[in-house]
Design a protein around this motif. Sequence first.
Motif, short mmCIF file in Angstrom:
data_model
loop_
_atom_site.label_atom_id
_atom_site.label_comp_id
_atom_site.label_asym_id
_atom_site.label_seq_id
_atom_site.Cartn_x
_atom_site.Cartn_y
_atom_site.Cartn_z
N VAL A 193 5.60 -3.69 1.62
CA VAL A 193 4.58 -2.67 2.38
C VAL A 193 5.35 -2.13 3.54
O VAL A 193 6.41 -2.78 4.08
CB VAL A 193 3.72 -3.56 3.17
N VAL A 194 5.45 -0.95 3.57
CA VAL A 194 5.94 -0.07 4.85
C VAL A 194 4.90 -0.14 5.93
O VAL A 194 4.05 0.41 5.70
CB VAL A 194 6.36 1.28 4.21
N GLU A 195 5.48 -0.84 7.03
CA GLU A 195 4.67 -0.88 8.43
C GLU A 195 4.92 0.17 9.32
O GLU A 195 6.06 0.67 9.64
CB GLU A 195 5.09 -2.27 9.10
N LEU A 196 3.81 0.92 9.67
CA LEU A 196 3.97 2.14 10.68
C LEU A 196 4.16 1.42 11.87
O LEU A 196 3.36 0.73 12.16
CB LEU A 196 2.79 2.84 10.41
N PRO A 197 5.04 2.06 12.82
CA PRO A 197 5.30 1.18 14.12
C PRO A 197 4.16 1.85 15.07
O PRO A 197 3.80 1.20 15.86
CB PRO A 197 6.58 1.72 14.31
N TYR A 198 3.98 3.06 14.94
CA TYR A 198 3.24 3.53 15.84
C TYR A 198 1.99 4.48 15.53
O TYR A 198 2.01 5.09 14.18
CB TYR A 198 3.99 4.83 16.89
N VAL A 202 9.56 16.46 2.95
CA VAL A 202 9.08 15.25 3.87
C VAL A 202 7.71 15.65 4.61
O VAL A 202 7.29 16.74 4.52
CB VAL A 202 10.07 14.99 4.72
N GLY A 203 6.68 14.55 4.67
CA GLY A 203 5.73 14.74 5.61
C GLY A 203 5.33 13.10 5.90
O GLY A 203 5.74 12.17 5.41
N PRO A 204 4.10 13.19 6.71
CA PRO A 204 3.59 11.90 7.41
C PRO A 204 2.92 11.14 6.11
O PRO A 204 2.31 11.67 4.97
CB PRO A 204 2.70 12.45 8.50
N VAL A 205 3.13 9.88 6.32
CA VAL A 205 2.37 8.97 5.41
C VAL A 205 1.30 8.15 6.22
O VAL A 205 1.33 8.14 7.57
CB VAL A 205 3.36 7.91 4.94
N ALA A 206 0.31 7.62 5.55
CA ALA A 206 -0.92 7.08 6.49
C ALA A 206 -1.31 5.89 5.58
O ALA A 206 -0.89 5.55 4.66
CB ALA A 206 -2.02 8.00 6.42
N ASP A 207 -2.05 5.22 6.59
CA ASP A 207 -2.41 3.59 6.10
C ASP A 207 -2.95 3.71 4.72
O ASP A 207 -3.78 4.64 4.39
CB ASP A 207 -3.26 3.18 7.08
N VAL A 229 5.94 1.59 -3.15
CA VAL A 229 5.44 0.84 -2.06
C VAL A 229 4.29 1.16 -1.27
O VAL A 229 3.84 2.49 -1.85
CB VAL A 229 6.71 1.02 -0.55
N THR A 230 3.64 0.65 -0.63
CA THR A 230 2.32 0.97 0.20
C THR A 230 2.52 1.07 1.51
O THR A 230 3.47 0.30 2.04
CB THR A 230 1.23 -0.02 -0.30
N VAL A 231 1.90 1.95 2.38
CA VAL A 231 1.91 1.89 3.70
C VAL A 231 0.73 1.17 4.41
O VAL A 231 -0.39 1.13 3.97
CB VAL A 231 2.11 3.47 3.97
N SER A 232 1.16 0.55 5.60
CA SER A 232 0.25 -0.03 6.25
C SER A 232 0.43 0.20 7.86
O SER A 232 1.36 0.20 8.39
CB SER A 232 0.25 -1.78 5.96
N ALA A 233 -0.96 0.58 8.31
CA ALA A 233 -0.78 0.75 9.83
C ALA A 233 -1.41 -0.51 10.63
O ALA A 233 -1.74 -0.55 11.84
CB ALA A 233 -1.60 1.93 10.25
#
Length: 293
Positions: free
Chosen positions: A117-122, A248-253, A269-273
Amino acid sequence: MRFAVFADHRLGVLDPDDPDLIVDVTDLVPSPPYGPGGPLQRLVETGRSIVPGDLTGRPRLALAGLDVGAPLPRPGKVLGAPVNYRDHQTEMREEHSIADLGIFLKAPSSVVGPGDVVELPYLDVRTDQEGELVVVIGRRARHVPVERAMEHVFGYTCGLDMTIRSTEDRSTRKSFETFSPLGPYVVTADEIGDPGRLDLTCRVAGTVRQQTSTSALIFGVPELVAYASSVMTLDPGDVIYTGTPAGVGPVADGDRVEVEITDVGLLAVTVSAAGARPYAERPRPAATAVAPS
Ligand code: MN
């Protein structure tokens, strides 16, 4: 050879005759325990090579049932190439390229593996995906000329150079925990031949965002290794993210992010907020009291 690290510290080679199977070669790796670098790091730094004859008579495991992790979970150095494709330079309205920006470092603790999981910091600052070819150094390199640089390359893997778009220095923006996915395999250089002929595709939530050939790199792999080695000693197991093309561009939860490179593999991978917080809540000095008038 295609190396995978699985079940924490087991080293496997994909069966050349059946890519659904993996051959466990852990006992051929010198001097366990391996520490945080893992068994592939140890193999590379000891110069031990695995040859096809090593695979005969060994048990095969079904790849599908294995927990494959980052092939190099804690490289000594994680280097990055800023602005190394012209189309990305254009989209970022960036005056400079790698030729005058040089290289940057990402924290080795930011590495994660396939399926992680890639964790979004902000919550309120963009985090972008950057799909990239990654070079794995095989032999120590210092002041290596371009024409000898490939002798120092062990192999290649897929990488995502996750990045927040903010005012911080590059190494900060790219060093958040989980911001350097690597894997799933390290493919040895002999299997790839010329690394300047690979097609790279990056998808986010099923949509193609990035598509390029590594022939479009401004600094190709030999130039990158030579240049980086003119700055610092490159050690076996160090990795170099070679840069990202346009798109490139934004990824989301909840997003699934995939980078796929010809003959190298597909990393997802998956993204988590879940742990994201407002940018204003990051640690910093308390606001300075207003001076009395
Ligand atoms: Mn990058």
